[in-house]
Design a protein around this motif. Structure first.
Motif, PDB file in Angstrom:
ATOM      1  N   VAL A 150       9.668  -8.042  59.996  1.00  0.00           N
ATOM      2  CA  VAL A 150       8.696  -7.225  59.277  1.00  0.00           C
ATOM      3  C   VAL A 150       8.424  -5.931  60.060  1.00  0.00           C
ATOM      4  O   VAL A 150       8.372  -4.841  59.480  1.00  0.00           O
ATOM      5  N   VAL A 151       8.298  -6.032  61.382  1.00  0.00           N
ATOM      6  CA  VAL A 151       8.101  -4.842  62.216  1.00  0.00           C
ATOM      7  C   VAL A 151       9.311  -3.916  62.094  1.00  0.00           C
ATOM      8  O   VAL A 151       9.169  -2.689  61.975  1.00  0.00           O
ATOM      9  N   LEU A 152      10.514  -4.487  62.100  1.00  0.00           N
ATOM     10  CA  LEU A 152      11.740  -3.696  61.964  1.00  0.00           C
ATOM     11  C   LEU A 152      11.759  -2.953  60.622  1.00  0.00           C
ATOM     12  O   LEU A 152      12.092  -1.759  60.566  1.00  0.00           O
ATOM     13  N   VAL A 153      11.380  -3.623  59.551  1.00  0.00           N
ATOM     14  CA  VAL A 153      11.339  -2.995  58.221  1.00  0.00           C
ATOM     15  C   VAL A 153      10.325  -1.844  58.201  1.00  0.00           C
ATOM     16  O   VAL A 153      10.626  -0.753  57.696  1.00  0.00           O
ATOM     17  N   LEU A 154       9.155  -2.078  58.772  1.00  0.00           N
ATOM     18  CA  LEU A 154       8.127  -1.035  58.793  1.00  0.00           C
ATOM     19  C   LEU A 154       8.583   0.177  59.606  1.00  0.00           C
ATOM     20  O   LEU A 154       8.322   1.311  59.230  1.00  0.00           O
ATOM     21  N   ARG A 155       9.268  -0.049  60.693  1.00  0.00           N
ATOM     22  CA  ARG A 155       9.741   1.071  61.522  1.00  0.00           C
ATOM     23  C   ARG A 155      10.896   1.798  60.844  1.00  0.00           C
ATOM     24  O   ARG A 155      10.961   3.029  60.880  1.00  0.00           O
ATOM     25  N   ARG A 156      11.806   1.059  60.218  1.00  0.00           N
ATOM     26  CA  ARG A 156      13.006   1.667  59.638  1.00  0.00           C
ATOM     27  C   ARG A 156      12.719   2.398  58.330  1.00  0.00           C
ATOM     28  O   ARG A 156      13.165   3.531  58.141  1.00  0.00           O
ATOM     29  N   TYR A 157      11.979   1.788  57.416  1.00  0.00           N
ATOM     30  CA  TYR A 157      11.810   2.355  56.080  1.00  0.00           C
ATOM     31  C   TYR A 157      10.503   3.127  55.883  1.00  0.00           C
ATOM     32  O   TYR A 157      10.384   3.901  54.933  1.00  0.00           O
ATOM     33  N   PHE A 158       9.531   2.914  56.770  1.00  0.00           N
ATOM     34  CA  PHE A 158       8.247   3.586  56.598  1.00  0.00           C
ATOM     35  C   PHE A 158       7.881   4.460  57.792  1.00  0.00           C
ATOM     36  O   PHE A 158       6.767   4.967  57.873  1.00  0.00           O
TER      37      PHE A 158
END
Length: 179
Positions: free
Chosen positions: A116-124
């Motif tokens: 979830v942290v990876l998704v937030l950093r990559r896409y947002f």
């Protein structure tokens, strides 16, 4: 770019970029304090007529030969001397802000917190601390806001997150709602 303010008979004439609309045969004061008549400006277009007054568009630059030679005053269709007033209407385009949409992540029991942290950093484009804070909010409250975007951008982000989660075999859910 505008190089000065033009004043005509105590009123500001219609100014559009480098073009100023002056009443024919009347002088205009330029913002540098000098008094100039229409011969100081190059003629840009044919006269604009309205309500018995005649106006002409002028642009800064060398005067054209037709302007250097004084033009006789033009008479309105009513036979007057052209000293009436004219109404120049401008169409205003009204723009309004687009509707904004919140992109939300939903909690589940199987997606790892690091993902979830990876998704937030990559896409947002969230920093490590903010991504961790949002992830913990999702974990404790069941839902967390990733950002607020226009419809097209929010839709794209939801699709990207869902595709990335499916590609890595995680059941992470991402939705959008109107703000």
């Amino acid at each position: 770019m505008c190089h000065g303010t033009f004043i005509l008979c105590g009123r500001t004439p219609w100014l559009c970029g480098e073009t100023v609309y002056l009443r024919l045969g009347e002088p205009a004061a330029v913002s540098d304090g000098t008094l100039a008549d229409a011969s100081r400006f190059a003629r840009a277009s044919a006269p604009v007529r309205g309500a018995g007054a005649h106006f002409a568009a002028y642009t800064r630059g060398a005067p054209s030969p037709s302007v250097a030679a004084k033009e006789p005053p033009r008479r309105g269709s009513d036979g007057g001397n052209g000293s009436g007033t004219a109404v120049i209407t401008r169409t205003r385009t009204q723009t309004r802000r687009p509707n904004m949409y919140r992109v939300l992540l939903l909690n589940d029991d199987y997606t790892p917190m690091e993902f979830v942290v990876l998704v937030l950093r990559r896409y947002f484009n969230k920093g490590p601390e903010e991504a961790t804070r949002i992830m913990l909010h999702v974990h404790h409250h069941g839902v967390g806001e990733c950002g607020v975007f226009t419809y097209e951008i929010a839709e794209t982000k939801v699709t990207q997150v869902m595709d990335y989660a499916r590609k890595h075999q995680h059941p992470l859910q991402c939705i959008m709602e109107k703000k």
